[in-house]
Scaffold this motif. Structure first.
Motif, short mmCIF file in Angstrom:
data_model
loop_
_atom_site.label_atom_id
_atom_site.label_comp_id
_atom_site.label_asym_id
_atom_site.label_seq_id
_atom_site.Cartn_x
_atom_site.Cartn_y
_atom_site.Cartn_z
N GLU A 190 -19.90 -10.71 12.02
CA GLU A 190 -20.62 -11.98 12.05
C GLU A 190 -19.98 -13.08 11.19
N ALA A 191 -18.91 -12.75 10.47
CA ALA A 191 -18.37 -13.68 9.47
C ALA A 191 -17.56 -14.80 10.10
N ASP A 192 -17.87 -16.03 9.74
CA ASP A 192 -17.06 -17.19 10.13
C ASP A 192 -15.92 -17.36 9.12
N PRO A 193 -14.82 -17.97 9.54
CA PRO A 193 -13.71 -18.19 8.60
C PRO A 193 -14.15 -19.09 7.44
N LEU A 194 -13.54 -18.88 6.30
CA LEU A 194 -13.78 -19.72 5.14
C LEU A 194 -12.82 -20.90 5.15
N GLU A 195 -13.32 -22.07 4.82
CA GLU A 195 -12.49 -23.27 4.83
C GLU A 195 -12.03 -23.60 3.43
N LEU A 196 -10.76 -23.95 3.31
CA LEU A 196 -10.21 -24.51 2.09
C LEU A 196 -9.74 -25.92 2.40
N VAL A 197 -10.02 -26.85 1.49
CA VAL A 197 -9.65 -28.24 1.71
C VAL A 197 -8.83 -28.76 0.55
N LEU A 198 -8.10 -29.83 0.80
CA LEU A 198 -7.41 -30.58 -0.24
C LEU A 198 -8.32 -31.72 -0.65
N ALA A 199 -8.65 -31.79 -1.93
CA ALA A 199 -9.55 -32.82 -2.44
C ALA A 199 -8.79 -33.77 -3.35
N PHE A 200 -9.14 -35.04 -3.28
CA PHE A 200 -8.49 -36.05 -4.11
C PHE A 200 -9.46 -37.20 -4.32
N ARG A 201 -9.13 -38.10 -5.22
CA ARG A 201 -10.05 -39.18 -5.56
C ARG A 201 -10.06 -40.23 -4.45
N ALA A 202 -11.24 -40.49 -3.92
CA ALA A 202 -11.38 -41.42 -2.80
C ALA A 202 -11.05 -42.85 -3.21
N SER A 203 -11.34 -43.21 -4.45
CA SER A 203 -11.13 -44.59 -4.89
C SER A 203 -9.69 -44.88 -5.25
N GLY A 204 -8.81 -43.92 -5.09
CA GLY A 204 -7.41 -44.17 -5.36
C GLY A 204 -6.69 -42.96 -5.90
N ALA A 205 -6.03 -42.21 -5.00
CA ALA A 205 -5.24 -41.07 -5.44
C ALA A 205 -3.98 -41.56 -6.13
N SER A 206 -3.41 -40.73 -6.99
CA SER A 206 -2.17 -41.09 -7.67
C SER A 206 -1.05 -41.20 -6.64
N ALA A 207 0.03 -41.91 -7.01
CA ALA A 207 1.15 -42.11 -6.10
C ALA A 207 1.76 -40.78 -5.68
N VAL A 208 1.91 -39.86 -6.63
CA VAL A 208 2.52 -38.58 -6.29
C VAL A 208 1.58 -37.75 -5.41
N ALA A 209 0.27 -37.90 -5.58
CA ALA A 209 -0.67 -37.19 -4.72
C ALA A 209 -0.59 -37.72 -3.29
N GLU A 210 -0.46 -39.02 -3.13
CA GLU A 210 -0.37 -39.61 -1.79
C GLU A 210 0.85 -39.10 -1.04
N VAL A 211 1.93 -38.84 -1.76
CA VAL A 211 3.14 -38.32 -1.11
C VAL A 211 3.00 -36.83 -0.84
N ALA A 212 2.37 -36.10 -1.75
CA ALA A 212 2.27 -34.64 -1.62
C ALA A 212 1.24 -34.22 -0.57
N LEU A 213 0.16 -34.97 -0.41
CA LEU A 213 -0.93 -34.57 0.47
C LEU A 213 -0.46 -34.30 1.91
N PRO A 214 0.33 -35.18 2.52
CA PRO A 214 0.77 -34.88 3.89
C PRO A 214 1.64 -33.63 3.98
N LEU A 215 2.33 -33.29 2.91
CA LEU A 215 3.17 -32.09 2.91
C LEU A 215 2.34 -30.81 2.87
N LEU A 216 1.13 -30.91 2.29
CA LEU A 216 0.29 -29.73 2.12
C LEU A 216 -0.80 -29.61 3.17
N ALA A 217 -1.11 -30.70 3.86
CA ALA A 217 -2.20 -30.69 4.83
C ALA A 217 -1.86 -29.76 6.01
N GLY A 218 -2.88 -29.03 6.43
CA GLY A 218 -2.71 -28.12 7.57
C GLY A 218 -1.72 -27.02 7.28
N PHE A 219 -1.76 -26.47 6.08
CA PHE A 219 -0.76 -25.50 5.59
C PHE A 219 -0.69 -24.29 6.50
#
Length: 308
Positions: free
Chosen positions: A279-308
């Motif tokens: 009966e178990a559904d898969p567990l979701e893991l997400v990438l979380a960051f600050r909505a009001s403004g992620a750091s410059a390095v986070a903005e570059v890294a996020l697309p590299l890690l998304a959908g791993f």
């Protein structure tokens, strides 16, 4: 008329000559070519502007840098010394300028990454490898085994750039994008009566003692409770562990069964077997960051890690 002298304050250091970067670049070009015409062409300025700048530099320093004749230009010993120093200073300045631009563009700097539970064991090697290959000038600082509320607090406070966590997020100003999913597994002692079953349902666990996470904010605890209630019973929680390694140790000791994320397969423990639940559904893991403004390095890294 009364003349007053302007004295330096007691203990003040005398000011050195006011040399600017433009003067150093002009001198470096002339020292390299020993030809006003060639240096002016390289700098894309007139020869008169170049000559005037060099004379201003000599005046500022109070030394003669060049011996000039109608046929040639030669460096004086002071000029040879300044040539070496200027090359080093300009090279360092160019490096610093490039580094600042790369830092501002997120290509250089520090990426502070939070990870929940078993994510460090299951995904950190691939994450670190990807970042090293794609962002070689970014240093990775890992904060492992962090609960979702703690990661959200760290992201808001600016102590974390990205968090890998299980939703839902806690509090405001947190945005998420998908990272991956993993199966939900049942961990049980290797000698458990159900260990050899090919399939196991939640209903089969009605009379079992449970080992759960000790945190009040555990998404896995909530999932276990929901699944058991849907199967018609409330789980009997007899022991709790502060982390997955402790929880699995209690399971190995025969103190109960537990629901754990699929990432535990990255570090198997003797005396514990894992089963997927019907009966178990898969567990979701997400990438979380600050909505009001992620750091410059986070903005570059996020697309590299998304959908791993």
């Amino acid at each position: 008329m009364t003349l007053t002298s302007r004295r330096r304050p007691a203990g003040a250091e005398p000011r050195g000559p006011a040399i600017d970067v433009r003067q150093l670049r002009y001198f470096a070009a002339l020292a390299d070519t020993l030809h006003y015409g060639k240096a002016a062409e390289r700098l894309q300025v007139s020869q008169s502007a170049l000559s005037q700048t060099i004379r201003q530099l000599e005046t500022e320093l109070g030394v003669t840098l060049l011996n000039r004749t109608t046929r040639q230009v030669l460096l004086t010993p002071a000029g040879e010394f300044l040539q070496s120093e200027a090359q080093q200073m300009l090279s360092r300045l160019d490096e610093a300028t490039d580094s600042v631009r790369r830092f501002s563009a997120g290509q250089k700097g520090l990426l502070r990454l939070g990870l929940t539970g078993t994510a460090a064991f299951a995904y950190l090697p691939q994450i670190a490898r990807t970042l090293r290959q794609r962002l070689p000038e970014v240093e990775l600082a890992v904060h492992a085994d962090m609960l979702t509320p703690d990661q959200c607090d760290g992201i808001r406070a600016g102590s974390l750039d990205i968090g890998i966590l299980r939703p839902p997020v806690v509090g405001d100003d947190i945005e998420t994008i998908p990272f991956t999913t993993e199966p939900l597994l049942l961990a049980m002692p290797a000698d458990h009566r159900l260990a050899d079953r090919s399939t196991i349902s939640v209903a089969d666990l009605r009379n079992e003692p449970w080992v759960t996470y000790s945190s009040h904010y555990s998404a896995l605890n909530e999932t276990a409770t929901r699944m058991c209630r849907e199967a018609g019973f409330t789980p009997r929680r007899e022991h709790a562990g502060a982390g997955t390694s402790v929880l699995l140790g209690l399971v190995a000791a025969g103190l109960g069964v537990a629901l754990v994320p699929g990432g535990v397969r990255a570090f198997p423990m003797e005396g514990v077997v894992f089963h997927e639940l019907d009966e178990a559904d898969p567990l979701e893991l997400v990438l979380a960051f600050r909505a009001s403004g992620a750091s410059a390095v986070a903005e570059v890294a996020l697309p590299l890690l998304a959908g791993f």
